[in-house]
Design a protein around this motif. Structure first.
Motif, PDB file in Angstrom:
ATOM      1  N   ARG A 237     -31.278   8.538   5.239  1.00 33.69           N
ATOM      2  CA  ARG A 237     -32.310   9.043   6.067  1.00 33.69           C
ATOM      3  C   ARG A 237     -32.044   8.103   7.197  1.00 33.69           C
ATOM      4  O   ARG A 237     -32.031   6.742   7.261  1.00 33.69           O
ATOM      5  CB  ARG A 237     -33.542   8.841   5.198  1.00 33.69           C
ATOM      6  CG  ARG A 237     -34.761   9.187   5.887  1.00 33.69           C
ATOM      7  CD  ARG A 237     -35.948   9.121   4.953  1.00 33.69           C
ATOM      8  NE  ARG A 237     -37.053   9.979   5.620  1.00 33.69           N
ATOM      9  CZ  ARG A 237     -37.302  11.215   5.478  1.00 33.69           C
ATOM     10  NH1 ARG A 237     -36.596  12.035   4.786  1.00 33.69           N
ATOM     11  NH2 ARG A 237     -38.533  11.524   6.071  1.00 33.69           N
ATOM     12  N   PRO A 238     -32.312   8.826   8.602  1.00 34.02           N
ATOM     13  CA  PRO A 238     -31.980   7.850   9.809  1.00 34.02           C
ATOM     14  C   PRO A 238     -32.957   6.634   9.872  1.00 34.02           C
ATOM     15  O   PRO A 238     -32.852   5.611  10.471  1.00 34.02           O
ATOM     16  CB  PRO A 238     -32.249   9.010  10.960  1.00 34.02           C
ATOM     17  CG  PRO A 238     -32.043  10.256  10.302  1.00 34.02           C
ATOM     18  CD  PRO A 238     -32.267  10.296   8.600  1.00 34.02           C
ATOM     19  N   GLY A 239     -34.029   6.787   9.209  1.00 31.15           N
ATOM     20  CA  GLY A 239     -34.976   5.825   9.361  1.00 31.15           C
ATOM     21  C   GLY A 239     -34.266   4.337   8.690  1.00 31.15           C
ATOM     22  O   GLY A 239     -34.917   3.336   8.952  1.00 31.15           O
ATOM     23  N   SER A 240     -33.371   4.657   8.086  1.00 33.43           N
ATOM     24  CA  SER A 240     -32.677   3.648   7.662  1.00 33.43           C
ATOM     25  C   SER A 240     -32.305   2.602   8.535  1.00 33.43           C
ATOM     26  O   SER A 240     -31.873   1.265   8.425  1.00 33.43           O
ATOM     27  CB  SER A 240     -31.623   3.810   6.535  1.00 33.43           C
ATOM     28  OG  SER A 240     -31.876   4.658   5.420  1.00 33.43           O
TER      29      SER A 240
ATOM     30  N   VAL B  33     -30.643  -0.951   7.223  1.00 28.23           N
ATOM     31  CA  VAL B  33     -29.202  -0.798   7.451  1.00 28.23           C
ATOM     32  C   VAL B  33     -28.520  -0.939   8.568  1.00 28.23           C
ATOM     33  O   VAL B  33     -29.228   0.045   9.511  1.00 28.23           O
ATOM     34  CB  VAL B  33     -28.880   0.586   6.679  1.00 28.23           C
ATOM     35  CG1 VAL B  33     -27.356   0.906   6.533  1.00 28.23           C
ATOM     36  CG2 VAL B  33     -29.391   0.661   5.355  1.00 28.23           C
ATOM     37  N   GLU B  34     -27.702  -1.895   8.704  1.00 24.54           N
ATOM     38  CA  GLU B  34     -27.422  -2.106  10.332  1.00 24.54           C
ATOM     39  C   GLU B  34     -26.557  -0.950  10.785  1.00 24.54           C
ATOM     40  O   GLU B  34     -25.723  -0.523  10.291  1.00 24.54           O
ATOM     41  CB  GLU B  34     -26.588  -3.352  10.334  1.00 24.54           C
ATOM     42  CG  GLU B  34     -27.309  -4.813   9.825  1.00 24.54           C
ATOM     43  CD  GLU B  34     -27.473  -4.827   8.218  1.00 24.54           C
ATOM     44  OE1 GLU B  34     -28.435  -5.346   7.912  1.00 24.54           O
ATOM     45  OE2 GLU B  34     -26.528  -4.240   7.435  1.00 24.54           O
ATOM     46  N   PRO B  35     -26.836  -0.536  12.044  1.00 20.36           N
ATOM     47  CA  PRO B  35     -26.060   0.192  12.893  1.00 20.36           C
ATOM     48  C   PRO B  35     -24.709   0.019  12.998  1.00 20.36           C
ATOM     49  O   PRO B  35     -24.600  -1.463  13.049  1.00 20.36           O
ATOM     50  CB  PRO B  35     -26.680   0.478  14.186  1.00 20.36           C
ATOM     51  CG  PRO B  35     -28.254   0.042  13.947  1.00 20.36           C
ATOM     52  CD  PRO B  35     -28.024  -1.128  12.935  1.00 20.36           C
TER      53      PRO B  35
ATOM     54  N   LEU C  85     -20.993   1.695   2.409  1.00 19.26           N
ATOM     55  CA  LEU C  85     -22.438   2.042   2.046  1.00 19.26           C
ATOM     56  C   LEU C  85     -22.742   2.871   0.806  1.00 19.26           C
ATOM     57  O   LEU C  85     -21.742   3.676   0.412  1.00 19.26           O
ATOM     58  CB  LEU C  85     -23.082   2.917   3.472  1.00 19.26           C
ATOM     59  CG  LEU C  85     -22.829   2.001   4.712  1.00 19.26           C
ATOM     60  CD1 LEU C  85     -23.058   3.171   5.875  1.00 19.26           C
ATOM     61  CD2 LEU C  85     -23.825   0.972   4.876  1.00 19.26           C
ATOM     62  N   THR C  86     -23.785   2.615   0.384  1.00 19.72           N
ATOM     63  CA  THR C  86     -23.999   3.403  -0.984  1.00 19.72           C
ATOM     64  C   THR C  86     -25.557   3.948  -1.033  1.00 19.72           C
ATOM     65  O   THR C  86     -26.388   3.747  -0.330  1.00 19.72           O
ATOM     66  CB  THR C  86     -24.018   2.486  -2.470  1.00 19.72           C
ATOM     67  OG1 THR C  86     -25.211   1.329  -2.196  1.00 19.72           O
ATOM     68  CG2 THR C  86     -22.670   1.363  -1.928  1.00 19.72           C
ATOM     69  N   ARG C  87     -25.696   4.957  -1.864  1.00 24.28           N
ATOM     70  CA  ARG C  87     -26.975   5.393  -1.934  1.00 24.28           C
ATOM     71  C   ARG C  87     -28.014   4.568  -2.324  1.00 24.28           C
ATOM     72  O   ARG C  87     -29.064   4.799  -2.238  1.00 24.28           O
ATOM     73  CB  ARG C  87     -26.704   6.594  -3.061  1.00 24.28           C
ATOM     74  CG  ARG C  87     -28.084   7.236  -3.657  1.00 24.28           C
ATOM     75  CD  ARG C  87     -28.805   7.995  -2.192  1.00 24.28           C
ATOM     76  NE  ARG C  87     -27.853   8.985  -1.718  1.00 24.28           N
ATOM     77  CZ  ARG C  87     -27.729   9.259  -0.368  1.00 24.28           C
ATOM     78  NH1 ARG C  87     -28.585   8.713   0.514  1.00 24.28           N
ATOM     79  NH2 ARG C  87     -27.017  10.037   0.070  1.00 24.28           N
ATOM     80  N   LEU C  88     -27.765   3.061  -3.185  1.00 19.72           N
ATOM     81  CA  LEU C  88     -28.633   2.313  -3.631  1.00 19.72           C
ATOM     82  C   LEU C  88     -29.257   1.586  -2.299  1.00 19.72           C
ATOM     83  O   LEU C  88     -30.272   1.040  -2.197  1.00 19.72           O
ATOM     84  CB  LEU C  88     -28.175   1.376  -4.738  1.00 19.72           C
ATOM     85  CG  LEU C  88     -27.522   1.951  -5.774  1.00 19.72           C
ATOM     86  CD1 LEU C  88     -27.089   1.112  -6.836  1.00 19.72           C
ATOM     87  CD2 LEU C  88     -28.686   2.912  -6.381  1.00 19.72           C
ATOM     88  N   ASP C  89     -28.160   1.538  -1.003  1.00 19.18           N
ATOM     89  CA  ASP C  89     -28.692   1.046   0.151  1.00 19.18           C
ATOM     90  C   ASP C  89     -29.949   1.732   0.750  1.00 19.18           C
ATOM     91  O   ASP C  89     -30.810   1.376   1.306  1.00 19.18           O
ATOM     92  CB  ASP C  89     -27.757   0.990   1.101  1.00 19.18           C
ATOM     93  CG  ASP C  89     -26.378  -0.080   0.690  1.00 19.18           C
ATOM     94  OD1 ASP C  89     -26.825  -1.078   0.032  1.00 19.18           O
ATOM     95  OD2 ASP C  89     -25.409   0.520   0.964  1.00 19.18           O
ATOM     96  N   THR C  90     -29.982   3.310   0.494  1.00 15.62           N
ATOM     97  CA  THR C  90     -30.798   3.943   1.273  1.00 15.62           C
ATOM     98  C   THR C  90     -30.970   5.191   0.298  1.00 15.62           C
ATOM     99  O   THR C  90     -30.295   6.372   0.388  1.00 15.62           O
ATOM    100  CB  THR C  90     -30.255   4.610   2.577  1.00 15.62           C
ATOM    101  OG1 THR C  90     -31.111   5.358   3.130  1.00 15.62           O
ATOM    102  CG2 THR C  90     -28.743   4.677   2.566  1.00 15.62           C
ATOM    103  N   ALA C  91     -31.899   5.278  -0.497  1.00 19.19           N
ATOM    104  CA  ALA C  91     -32.301   6.144  -1.590  1.00 19.19           C
ATOM    105  C   ALA C  91     -33.511   7.044  -1.340  1.00 19.19           C
ATOM    106  O   ALA C  91     -33.593   8.235  -1.663  1.00 19.19           O
ATOM    107  CB  ALA C  91     -32.500   5.641  -2.779  1.00 19.19           C
ATOM    108  N   VAL C  92     -34.363   6.525  -0.283  1.00 17.15           N
ATOM    109  CA  VAL C  92     -35.498   7.461   0.173  1.00 17.15           C
ATOM    110  C   VAL C  92     -35.114   8.882   0.616  1.00 17.15           C
ATOM    111  O   VAL C  92     -34.217   9.169   1.266  1.00 17.15           O
ATOM    112  CB  VAL C  92     -36.538   6.867   1.111  1.00 17.15           C
ATOM    113  CG1 VAL C  92     -36.971   5.512   0.545  1.00 17.15           C
ATOM    114  CG2 VAL C  92     -35.607   6.512   2.517  1.00 17.15           C
ATOM    115  N   GLY C  93     -35.903   9.774   0.121  1.00 17.67           N
ATOM    116  CA  GLY C  93     -35.970  11.231   0.498  1.00 17.67           C
ATOM    117  C   GLY C  93     -34.985  12.012  -0.652  1.00 17.67           C
ATOM    118  O   GLY C  93     -34.920  13.259  -0.597  1.00 17.67           O
TER     119      GLY C  93
END
Length: 409
Positions: free
Chosen positions: A102-105, A15-17, A77-85
């Motif tokens: 999650r910051p690792g995104s 997920v691009e900063p 940004l959506t939860r589907l972009d970054t769902a881990v955790g």
């Protein structure tokens, strides 16, 4: 199984900063280049394979979200972009902010820590805002700015995401300007000169309004890949149309048949004649799974044998499609016990492993356990090849599984 090898994942995501383009483009573009704003979500739907969000105005309610804004595009940004955790039941179609992921995104040090938790040594990451093969810039009105944005992304990918702080554990995957095959070839060569060995491409270009691979339009790009050993990486959804059955089908329908675009695409490539013209070319299908491959290869061989005279391929597909597959095509999976039970019909050398971090399908942080459960019947040497050895060979990594160009990033 003696031990499960450290994973080289060939399909993760970044997920691009927020500062990727604002930091890398001249200040005169800061008002037009991709940028992040915080605004409310008015509504958002995802039916029939179509994602449709609407940004709220000052007087609207709805949750706050971080939005990428670029020309007429407003993409939250959506939860589907970054769902881990999050538990499976917590993963819904909702807009979020960077603080809610999650910051690792988006952070390399945090990503490396999450890879350690998941028994992952190295990872190849597809983009988020540019979409899986840079469709965002292809669809832009201003292609001159789009090209600058695309190159800025590639520079960020090589120099920061895969740079010295990653210590070779992040493997670069770059974009091309899909609207111009000569420019695409130049970008492949520019990045190959700094050690990049993989480039994003669309599984079905005509869905993007682009020529098919049956034309000669893509030949300069394919020649550049052939010359430089650059792998053509195609992710499900890279044609901007997820498979579905109707305009009102729920997302679960498309999620079940996500492999379909890979299936159609692979037949396209096998019947295109490109592998005979570009003998060193390699293509891979990210997140397409592998269980469907044996039947398609069997059927393609029958069609080639029985129908090639009238099927339009007799003069360009000179060998059985299954032979071409064995030399040129790689399937990627993260959870496919059926495919692994039929590995002899696919080929151990043509299979790669992935974790899909940080998406909702990801096996993080249990990718090792999932792999052990599904590969327990395989010989140790086959597990080694699938989990890391094939990726090392395909992506020209060090024998230890690291990207060779990291110190120059």
């Amino acid at each position: 199984m003696e031990s499960f090898p450290e994973i080289i994942s060939v399909d993760d995501h970044t997920v691009e900063p927020a500062g990727v383009w604002q930091d890398r483009l001249p200040s005169k573009y800061h008002g037009t280049a991709p940028r992040v704003v915080r605004a409310r979500l008015k509504e958002m739907t995802f039916v029939g394979g179509r994602f449709a969000p609407k940004m709220g105005g000052p007087g609207d309610g709805g949750p706050l979200a971080d939005w990428w804004v670029y020309e007429d595009l407003h993409r939250p940004l959506t939860r589907l972009d970054t769902a881990v955790g999050y538990s499976r039941d917590e993963v819904r179609l909702e807009a979020i902010t960077y603080e809610q992921m999650r910051p690792g995104s988006y952070s390399v040090p945090e990503r490396l820590a999450d890879m350690d938790l998941n028994h992952v040594q190295s990872a190849l990451c597809f983009p988020t805002f540019p979409r899986f093969c840079g469709q965002t810039f292809t669809e832009a009105k201003d292609h001159d700015l789009g090209l600058l944005c695309l190159r800025a992304y590639n520079d960020w990918m090589v120099e920061e995401w895969c740079g010295p702080q990653a210590r070779g554990r992040m493997i670069p995957l770059t974009l091309i300007p899909l609207w111009d095959a000569e420019l695409a070839a130049a970008e492949v060569r520019r990045n190959a000169d700094r050690g990049v060995r993989a480039v994003c491409f669309s599984e079905i270009p005509p869905n993007l309004g682009l020529p098919s691979i049956h034309t000669d339009f893509w030949d300069p790009f394919l020649r550049a890949c052939d010359d430089t050993g650059t792998v053509v990486a195609m992710h499900i959804g890279s044609s901007s149309r997820m498979p579905s059955t109707s305009a009102d089908a729920p997302p679960a329908v498309g999620s079940t048949i996500t492999f379909a675009n890979c299936c159609f695409s692979m037949v396209d490539w096998l019947m295109s004649g490109k592998f005979d013209r570009f003998p060193h070319l390699k293509v891979m299908y990210a997140e397409g799974q592998i269980g469907w491959i044996p039947y398609i290869l069997e059927r393609a061989d029958v069609v080639w044998e029985d129908n090639r005279a009238w099927g339009g391929v007799a003069d360009k597909v000179l060998r059985p499609p299954s032979e071409l597959f064995a030399e040129h095509v790689y399937g990627c999976f993260f959870d496919d016990p059926h495919g692994l039970r039929n590995l002899d019909a696919i080929g151990v050398a043509n299979v790669l492993y992935e974790t899909d971090y940080p998406h909702s399908d990801s096996t993080w942080p249990k990718s090792k356990e999932v792999g052990q459960a599904q590969m327990g019947h395989l010989a140790q040497e086959d597990v080694e090849r699938i989990v890391r050895g094939n990726a090392i060979d395909l992506l020209d990594l060090t024998p230890d599984g690291l990207w060779k160009g990291w110190s120059q990033g």
